[in-house]
Write a protein that holds these residues in place. Structure first.
Motif, mmCIF file in Angstrom:
data_model
loop_
_atom_site.group_PDB
_atom_site.id
_atom_site.type_symbol
_atom_site.label_atom_id
_atom_site.label_comp_id
_atom_site.label_asym_id
_atom_site.label_seq_id
_atom_site.Cartn_x
_atom_site.Cartn_y
_atom_site.Cartn_z
ATOM 1 N N LEU A 45 0.861 -1.180 0.000
ATOM 2 C CA LEU A 45 0.000 0.000 0.000
ATOM 3 C C LEU A 45 0.896 1.226 0.000
ATOM 4 C CD1 LEU A 45 -2.964 0.990 0.184
ATOM 5 C CD2 LEU A 45 -2.619 1.110 2.654
ATOM 6 N N LEU A 46 0.736 2.061 -1.022
ATOM 7 C CA LEU A 46 1.595 3.228 -1.205
ATOM 8 C C LEU A 46 0.792 4.507 -1.045
ATOM 9 C CD1 LEU A 46 3.253 1.937 -4.495
ATOM 10 C CD2 LEU A 46 4.212 1.778 -2.204
ATOM 11 N N GLU A 47 1.298 5.396 -0.217
ATOM 12 C CA GLU A 47 0.745 6.752 -0.139
ATOM 13 C C GLU A 47 1.677 7.635 -0.961
ATOM 14 O OE1 GLU A 47 0.077 8.064 3.889
ATOM 15 O OE2 GLU A 47 -0.740 6.104 4.429
ATOM 16 N N VAL A 48 1.138 8.207 -2.025
ATOM 17 C CA VAL A 48 1.937 9.002 -2.949
ATOM 18 C C VAL A 48 1.583 10.469 -2.747
ATOM 19 C CG1 VAL A 48 2.499 9.394 -5.384
ATOM 20 C CG2 VAL A 48 1.935 7.085 -4.583
ATOM 21 N N GLY A 49 2.605 11.302 -2.546
ATOM 22 C CA GLY A 49 2.404 12.729 -2.325
ATOM 23 C C GLY A 49 2.056 13.460 -3.613
ATOM 24 N N ALA A 50 1.718 14.732 -3.465
ATOM 25 C CA ALA A 50 1.375 15.578 -4.612
ATOM 26 C C ALA A 50 2.537 15.670 -5.600
ATOM 27 C CB ALA A 50 0.969 16.967 -4.135
ATOM 28 N N ASP A 51 3.776 15.490 -5.104
ATOM 29 C CA ASP A 51 4.955 15.569 -5.968
ATOM 30 C C ASP A 51 5.224 14.259 -6.720
ATOM 31 O OD1 ASP A 51 5.719 13.970 -3.861
ATOM 32 O OD2 ASP A 51 7.435 15.209 -3.261
ATOM 33 N N GLY A 52 4.382 13.230 -6.488
ATOM 34 C CA GLY A 52 4.548 11.946 -7.164
ATOM 35 C C GLY A 52 5.504 10.994 -6.457
ATOM 36 N N LYS A 53 6.089 11.429 -5.345
ATOM 37 C CA LYS A 53 7.014 10.589 -4.595
ATOM 38 C C LYS A 53 6.257 9.803 -3.529
ATOM 39 C CE LYS A 53 10.985 13.587 -5.269
ATOM 40 N NZ LYS A 53 11.954 14.464 -4.623
ATOM 41 N N ILE A 54 6.752 8.597 -3.235
ATOM 42 C CA ILE A 54 6.125 7.762 -2.219
ATOM 43 C C ILE A 54 6.404 8.349 -0.839
ATOM 44 C CG2 ILE A 54 6.100 5.466 -1.150
ATOM 45 C CD1 ILE A 54 6.818 4.335 -3.938
ATOM 46 N N ALA A 55 5.330 8.729 -0.129
ATOM 47 C CA ALA A 55 5.455 9.316 1.199
ATOM 48 C C ALA A 55 5.426 8.238 2.287
ATOM 49 C CB ALA A 55 4.320 10.318 1.429
ATOM 50 N N ASN A 56 4.746 7.117 2.016
ATOM 51 C CA ASN A 56 4.640 6.035 2.996
ATOM 52 C C ASN A 56 4.352 4.741 2.241
ATOM 53 O OD1 ASN A 56 4.452 4.618 5.384
ATOM 54 N ND2 ASN A 56 2.477 5.485 5.984
ATOM 55 N N SER A 57 4.858 3.654 2.778
ATOM 56 C CA SER A 57 4.654 2.347 2.154
ATOM 57 C C SER A 57 4.496 1.313 3.257
ATOM 58 C CB SER A 57 5.860 2.008 1.277
ATOM 59 O OG SER A 57 5.794 0.670 0.850
ATOM 60 N N ARG A 58 3.491 0.446 3.120
ATOM 61 C CA ARG A 58 3.281 -0.649 4.065
ATOM 62 C C ARG A 58 3.095 -1.929 3.254
ATOM 63 N NH1 ARG A 58 0.189 3.645 6.261
ATOM 64 N NH2 ARG A 58 -1.508 2.927 4.961
ATOM 65 N N THR A 59 3.638 -3.032 3.767
ATOM 66 C CA THR A 59 3.605 -4.310 3.056
ATOM 67 C C THR A 59 2.799 -5.327 3.850
ATOM 68 O OG1 THR A 59 5.775 -3.855 2.102
ATOM 69 C CG2 THR A 59 5.041 -6.142 2.073
ATOM 70 N N TYR A 60 1.984 -6.116 3.127
ATOM 71 C CA TYR A 60 1.154 -7.167 3.715
ATOM 72 C C TYR A 60 1.327 -8.421 2.859
ATOM 73 C CZ TYR A 60 -0.832 -2.918 5.610
ATOM 74 O OH TYR A 60 -0.981 -1.696 6.212
ATOM 75 N N VAL A 61 1.539 -9.571 3.504
ATOM 76 C CA VAL A 61 1.824 -10.813 2.784
ATOM 77 C C VAL A 61 0.846 -11.891 3.224
ATOM 78 C CG1 VAL A 61 3.557 -12.601 2.341
ATOM 79 C CG2 VAL A 61 4.267 -10.220 2.601
ATOM 80 N N THR A 62 0.372 -12.687 2.259
ATOM 81 C CA THR A 62 -0.470 -13.840 2.542
ATOM 82 C C THR A 62 -0.164 -14.934 1.534
ATOM 83 O OG1 THR A 62 -2.741 -14.556 3.014
ATOM 84 C CG2 THR A 62 -2.434 -13.100 1.111
ATOM 85 N N LEU A 63 -0.692 -16.124 1.788
ATOM 86 C CA LEU A 63 -0.527 -17.256 0.873
ATOM 87 C C LEU A 63 -1.894 -17.687 0.376
ATOM 88 C CD1 LEU A 63 1.975 -19.403 2.959
ATOM 89 C CD2 LEU A 63 2.496 -17.738 1.179
ATOM 90 N N ILE A 64 -1.936 -18.198 -0.860
ATOM 91 C CA ILE A 64 -3.195 -18.689 -1.426
ATOM 92 C C ILE A 64 -2.883 -19.854 -2.356
ATOM 93 C CG2 ILE A 64 -3.310 -17.188 -3.465
ATOM 94 C CD1 ILE A 64 -6.354 -16.771 -2.571
ATOM 95 N N GLY A 65 -3.837 -20.764 -2.490
ATOM 96 C CA GLY A 65 -3.646 -21.922 -3.351
ATOM 97 C C GLY A 65 -4.643 -21.947 -4.491
ATOM 98 N N THR A 66 -4.238 -22.572 -5.590
ATOM 99 C CA THR A 66 -5.136 -22.789 -6.722
ATOM 100 C C THR A 66 -5.340 -24.285 -6.865
ATOM 101 O OG1 THR A 66 -3.348 -22.941 -8.325
ATOM 102 C CG2 THR A 66 -4.283 -20.754 -7.957
#
Length: 182
Positions: A45-66
């Protein structure tokens, strides 16, 4: 000279065919069913500022099967409960809570030609800056929700959702990288 099969032989052959037909069908189903595979899904999840630069980033991981029998959704829930004081009649104060954070649900994954298709529902909420006019000391909550079927190439970060912020000129983006687990 050939002899005619007896009634007993015909009945035995018919019973054997009936008894063995489910086994043949199961074997055929197993050979045509897609093999089960598992994938690590990394959401960013990226929060991008008005200048186009990433102001904050958070990562979430999960597993899934097919594959057959792998139809449970993968769910991510991360956040806090924000307390809100509520003045009661009679002078007392009661506390109510508002959940803030991220919810990501992933359903119906299918793989074809090194591309993973799946259904993603995502919601992000946070406490925003108070509005200068209006009721003092009342929190403002910001929420963004997305839902769609998406297709991502394996091992390649893919932007799956993006939306502009309502209160400023920045935006919120959700990126997904799917990696096969061997």
């Amino acid at each position: 000279k050939q002899s005619m099969p007896s009634l007993k032989q015909i009945a035995a052959a018919a019973l054997a065919a009936i008894a063995l037909s489910p086994i043949a069908l199961i074997a055929q189903e197993k050979s045509t069913a897609a093999p089960t595979a598992h994938y690590k899904l990394t959401y960013r999840l990226l929060e991008v500022g008005a200048d186009g630069k990433i102001a904050n980033s958070r990562t979430y991981v999960t597993l899934i099967g097919t594959g057959q029998g792998e139809n449970e959704p993968a769910k991510i829930r991360a956040g806090d409960r924000f307390p809100i004081p509520i003045n009661k009649s009679g002078g007392g104060t009661e506390i109510q809570y508002q959940d803030v954070g991220i919810d990501i649900d992933t359903l119906h994954p299918q793989i074809q030609d090194r591309e993973l298709s799946l259904h993603v529902t995502a919601a992000s909420s946070s406490v925003g800056k108070p509005i200068p006019v209006g009721i003092p000391n009342v929190p403002v909550f910001r929420e963004t929700r997305w839902e769609s079927n998406v297709v991502v190439a394996l091992d390649k970060p893919t932007l799956i959702f993006s939306s502009e912020n309502v209160t400023d000129t920045g935006k919120l983006e959700l990126e997904l990288t799917a990696t096969e687990i061997h």
